[in-house]
Design an enzyme around this catalytic site. Structure first.
Site, PDB file in Angstrom:
ATOM      1  N   LEU A  70      28.435  41.503  75.608  1.00 23.42           N
ATOM      2  CA  LEU A  70      28.085  43.089  75.225  1.00 23.42           C
ATOM      3  C   LEU A  70      27.061  43.550  76.010  1.00 23.42           C
ATOM      4  CD1 LEU A  70      27.481  42.290  71.329  1.00 23.42           C
ATOM      5  CD2 LEU A  70      29.525  43.588  72.377  1.00 23.42           C
ATOM      6  N   ASP A  71      27.193  44.828  76.496  1.00 18.18           N
ATOM      7  CA  ASP A  71      26.088  45.471  77.217  1.00 18.18           C
ATOM      8  C   ASP A  71      24.876  45.500  76.483  1.00 18.18           C
ATOM      9  OD1 ASP A  71      28.266  46.170  78.771  1.00 18.18           O
ATOM     10  OD2 ASP A  71      28.580  48.342  78.273  1.00 18.18           O
ATOM     11  N   ARG A  72      23.847  45.483  77.285  1.00 22.28           N
ATOM     12  CA  ARG A  72      22.468  45.318  76.803  1.00 22.28           C
ATOM     13  C   ARG A  72      22.210  46.261  75.729  1.00 22.28           C
ATOM     14  NH1 ARG A  72      16.977  44.712  80.375  1.00 22.28           N
ATOM     15  NH2 ARG A  72      15.237  44.417  78.466  1.00 22.28           N
TER      16      ARG A  72
END
Length: 261
Positions: A70-72
């Site tokens: 998951l993106d930050r």
């Protein structure tokens, strides 16, 4: 088979602490807060806190193996395996498109009621991490289906072109897993996600920060559905939206209960 654990309550003491969603002898799933990195990265050398380490601490020190990313700035369901063998099986399931993913995103404008975005994406390369990657690699297949859940028109002229501002809440199902796929696809659709500082609209990001005190990307990995790699039963793990997002939805005139989404 054990039931998924109830979502942990949000803690004002540690906004970056993941909460346990599900655990058995082979898997663990947590709700990753927006702003928390999944694992150590060359791109954020100064960062000291990571979802992998914090999940390990959460379950008593047992090693965890990442199976997706998951993106930050994205919050939501983050799944780990508890052995290399299970990690391999789950990684193959993600790669083989046998995992169904659903996201919720708040976007600029009134999005279409439903649709399919079939728009290939060039791989986004980082100067450090991808220094030896091929910059001329052809665009890769990228497909996302979506449906609109809610929309609103606010009496605020965020853009000089319009006296009001419109927003939509959309449910997204990526069929491929390209880097920043949902953020780039919605930007391509001219409905960028609010809070996206890379692919979004700075004027609307600023409006949500100043008017709603919303400091995050409004993208949530809501559910993961897949076959359990060992027990061979259907799994559906859902992350709570949480009080902050539900309060925002209520201010926009949308339902303010988890069960409505």
């Amino acid at each position: 088979m054990s039931e998924p654990l109830p979502p942990g309550s949000e803690s004002g003491e540690d906004a970056l602490a993941p909460t346990l969603l599900y655990q058995d002898d082979w898997l663990v799933a947590v709700n990753k807060p927006s702003g928390l990195l999944v694992h150590r990265s060359w791109l954020d050398k100064g960062e000291t806190r990571f979802a992998m380490q914090m999940t390990r601490d959460l379950i008593g020190g047992r090693h965890v193996y990442p199976v997706h990313r998951l993106d930050r700035p994205t919050s939501g369901v983050l799944l780990f395996a508890l052995s290399p063998e299970v990690a391999r099986s789950l990684t193959e399931a993600f790669a083989g498109r046998r995992v169904h993913k659903e996201y919720l995103a708040l976007v600029r404008g009134w999005a279409p009621a439903r649709g399919l975005i079939d728009y290939p994406l060039k791989e986004q390369l980082d100067k450090i991490a991808d220094a030896f990657a091929d910059p001329d690699k052809p665009a890769q297949e990228a497909v996302t289906s979506f449906s609109r859940l809610h929309q609103v028109e606010l009496p605020h002229a965020v853009s000089k072109k319009h006296a009001t501002s419109r927003y939509s809440l959309v449910r997204l199902a990526p069929h491929t897993g390209r880097k920043h796929q949902l953020r780039r696809h919605l930007d391509h659709l001219f409905h960028p996600i609010v809070g996206d500082t890379t692919h979004g609209d700075g004027r609307h990001n600023r409006f949500f920060r100043e008017h709603f005190d919303c400091q995050r990307l409004l993208l949530v990995a809501r559910t993961l559905s897949f076959e359990h790699p060992v027990l061979k039963v259907p799994m559906r793990i859902q992350a709570p939206l949480g009080a902050e997002l539900l309060s925002l939805f209520a201010r926009l005139g949308w339902p303010a209960s988890e069960s409505d989404y």
